[in-house]
Design a protein around this motif. Structure first.
Motif, PDB file in Angstrom:
ATOM      1  N   ALA A  75       0.808  -1.219   0.000  1.00 20.79           N
ATOM      2  CA  ALA A  75       0.000   0.000   0.000  1.00 20.79           C
ATOM      3  C   ALA A  75       0.845   1.274   0.000  1.00 20.79           C
ATOM      4  O   ALA A  75       0.327   2.366  -0.135  1.00 20.79           O
ATOM      5  CB  ALA A  75      -0.925   0.011   1.216  1.00 20.79           C
ATOM      6  N   SER A 118       3.106   8.034  -0.660  1.00 22.79           N
ATOM      7  CA  SER A 118       1.657   7.853  -0.628  1.00 22.79           C
ATOM      8  C   SER A 118       1.319   6.494  -0.033  1.00 22.79           C
ATOM      9  O   SER A 118       2.092   5.540  -0.137  1.00 22.79           O
ATOM     10  CB  SER A 118       1.051   8.002  -2.024  1.00 22.79           C
ATOM     11  OG  SER A 118       1.572   7.045  -2.903  1.00 22.79           O
ATOM     12  N   TYR A 119       0.151   6.442   0.603  1.00 21.71           N
ATOM     13  CA  TYR A 119      -0.283   5.228   1.283  1.00 21.71           C
ATOM     14  C   TYR A 119      -1.766   5.012   1.012  1.00 21.71           C
ATOM     15  O   TYR A 119      -2.571   5.928   1.207  1.00 21.71           O
ATOM     16  CB  TYR A 119      -0.029   5.338   2.794  1.00 21.71           C
ATOM     17  CG  TYR A 119      -0.379   4.088   3.549  1.00 21.71           C
ATOM     18  CD1 TYR A 119       0.468   2.989   3.528  1.00 21.71           C
ATOM     19  CD2 TYR A 119      -1.553   4.004   4.288  1.00 21.71           C
ATOM     20  CE1 TYR A 119       0.158   1.835   4.209  1.00 21.71           C
ATOM     21  CE2 TYR A 119      -1.874   2.844   4.980  1.00 21.71           C
ATOM     22  CZ  TYR A 119      -1.019   1.765   4.939  1.00 21.71           C
ATOM     23  OH  TYR A 119      -1.328   0.620   5.609  1.00 21.71           O
ATOM     24  N   VAL A 165      -4.977   3.657   2.260  1.00 23.09           N
ATOM     25  CA  VAL A 165      -5.569   3.219   3.525  1.00 23.09           C
ATOM     26  C   VAL A 165      -6.557   2.093   3.268  1.00 23.09           C
ATOM     27  O   VAL A 165      -6.528   1.055   3.937  1.00 23.09           O
ATOM     28  CB  VAL A 165      -6.258   4.404   4.236  1.00 23.09           C
ATOM     29  CG1 VAL A 165      -6.929   3.950   5.521  1.00 23.09           C
ATOM     30  CG2 VAL A 165      -5.252   5.515   4.509  1.00 23.09           C
ATOM     31  N   ASN A 166      -7.463   2.294   2.316  1.00 27.63           N
ATOM     32  CA  ASN A 166      -8.404   1.260   1.878  1.00 27.63           C
ATOM     33  C   ASN A 166      -8.837   1.587   0.452  1.00 27.63           C
ATOM     34  O   ASN A 166      -8.256   2.471  -0.173  1.00 27.63           O
ATOM     35  CB  ASN A 166      -9.601   1.126   2.841  1.00 27.63           C
ATOM     36  CG  ASN A 166     -10.370   2.427   3.010  1.00 27.63           C
ATOM     37  OD1 ASN A 166     -10.583   3.164   2.044  1.00 27.63           O
ATOM     38  ND2 ASN A 166     -10.791   2.715   4.236  1.00 27.63           N
ATOM     39  N   ILE A 187      -9.920   5.473   0.443  1.00 26.38           N
ATOM     40  CA  ILE A 187      -9.118   6.560   1.016  1.00 26.38           C
ATOM     41  C   ILE A 187      -7.627   6.302   0.818  1.00 26.38           C
ATOM     42  O   ILE A 187      -7.135   5.199   1.046  1.00 26.38           O
ATOM     43  CB  ILE A 187      -9.403   6.731   2.525  1.00 26.38           C
ATOM     44  CG1 ILE A 187     -10.875   7.042   2.760  1.00 26.38           C
ATOM     45  CG2 ILE A 187      -8.535   7.827   3.125  1.00 26.38           C
ATOM     46  CD1 ILE A 187     -11.289   7.038   4.211  1.00 26.38           C
ATOM     47  N   GLY A 188      -6.934   7.348   0.415  1.00 26.53           N
ATOM     48  CA  GLY A 188      -5.481   7.314   0.308  1.00 26.53           C
ATOM     49  C   GLY A 188      -4.907   8.575   0.937  1.00 26.53           C
ATOM     50  O   GLY A 188      -5.588   9.596   1.038  1.00 26.53           O
ATOM     51  N   ALA A 189      -3.671   8.526   1.369  1.00 28.90           N
ATOM     52  CA  ALA A 189      -3.011   9.687   1.974  1.00 28.90           C
ATOM     53  C   ALA A 189      -1.664   9.894   1.290  1.00 28.90           C
ATOM     54  O   ALA A 189      -1.057   8.941   0.789  1.00 28.90           O
ATOM     55  CB  ALA A 189      -2.812   9.472   3.468  1.00 28.90           C
ATOM     56  N   VAL A 228      -5.124  14.088   1.259  1.00 23.71           N
ATOM     57  CA  VAL A 228      -5.886  12.845   1.186  1.00 23.71           C
ATOM     58  C   VAL A 228      -6.605  12.763  -0.159  1.00 23.71           C
ATOM     59  O   VAL A 228      -6.912  13.779  -0.772  1.00 23.71           O
ATOM     60  CB  VAL A 228      -6.916  12.726   2.332  1.00 23.71           C
ATOM     61  CG1 VAL A 228      -6.240  12.592   3.674  1.00 23.71           C
ATOM     62  CG2 VAL A 228      -7.866  13.902   2.334  1.00 23.71           C
TER      63      VAL A 228
END
Length: 135
Positions: A21, A53-54, A56-57, A60-62, A94
């Motif tokens: 991720a 970048s990550y 989350v699901n 949603i990403g951050a 986000v």
């Protein structure tokens, strides 16, 4: 004064590493352009940055990115963009995915730049929001 470009080129390099991720991205870009007028100097610019970048699901990403932009490498003020010769930009944000082809990106952006007119370091804060829809 109208500055038409006589010749220009850019070199853009990117490197990305993805692990599950998490994604790390680096970018470097060099640009050069010369105006179409007698005695015109060549303007050069350099940009370098990185993003983490990550995911989350699936909705949603951050991300967090930092960028250094120097629009006037020869320091003659011809290449400055809106009076900003060099700038450091920091942007955490986000990404909300609304569907397969729709997303909203929101961030807090901090810019620190050298004003080409009075040579003082100035700061700006903004909240960019992008709505993307693919048709």
């Amino acid at each position: 004064e109208d500055k038409k470009v006589k010749s220009a080129f850019a070199i853009d390099g990117r490197l990305q590493y993805a692990a599950d991720a998490l994604t790390l991205t680096g970018i470097v870009k060099y640009e050069s352009g010369k105006a179409d007028k007698d005695g015109a100097k060549t303007d050069t610019a350099l940009a370098a940055g990185a993003e983490v970048s990550y995911v989350v699901n699936d909705k949603i990403g951050a991300f967090f990115d930092i960028m250094y932009i120097n629009a006037d490498l020869d320091d003659d003020d011809n290449g400055s963009v809106n009076g900003k010769a060099s700038k450091i930009q920091v942007r955490p944000g986000v990404v909300f995915t609304a569907g397969k082809d729709a997303a909203i990106t929101a961030a807090f952006q901090y810019d620190s730049y050298n004003d080409s007119d009075d040579r003082e370091t100035k700061t700006e804060y903004s909240i960019p929001v992008i709505f993307r829809v693919k048709l």
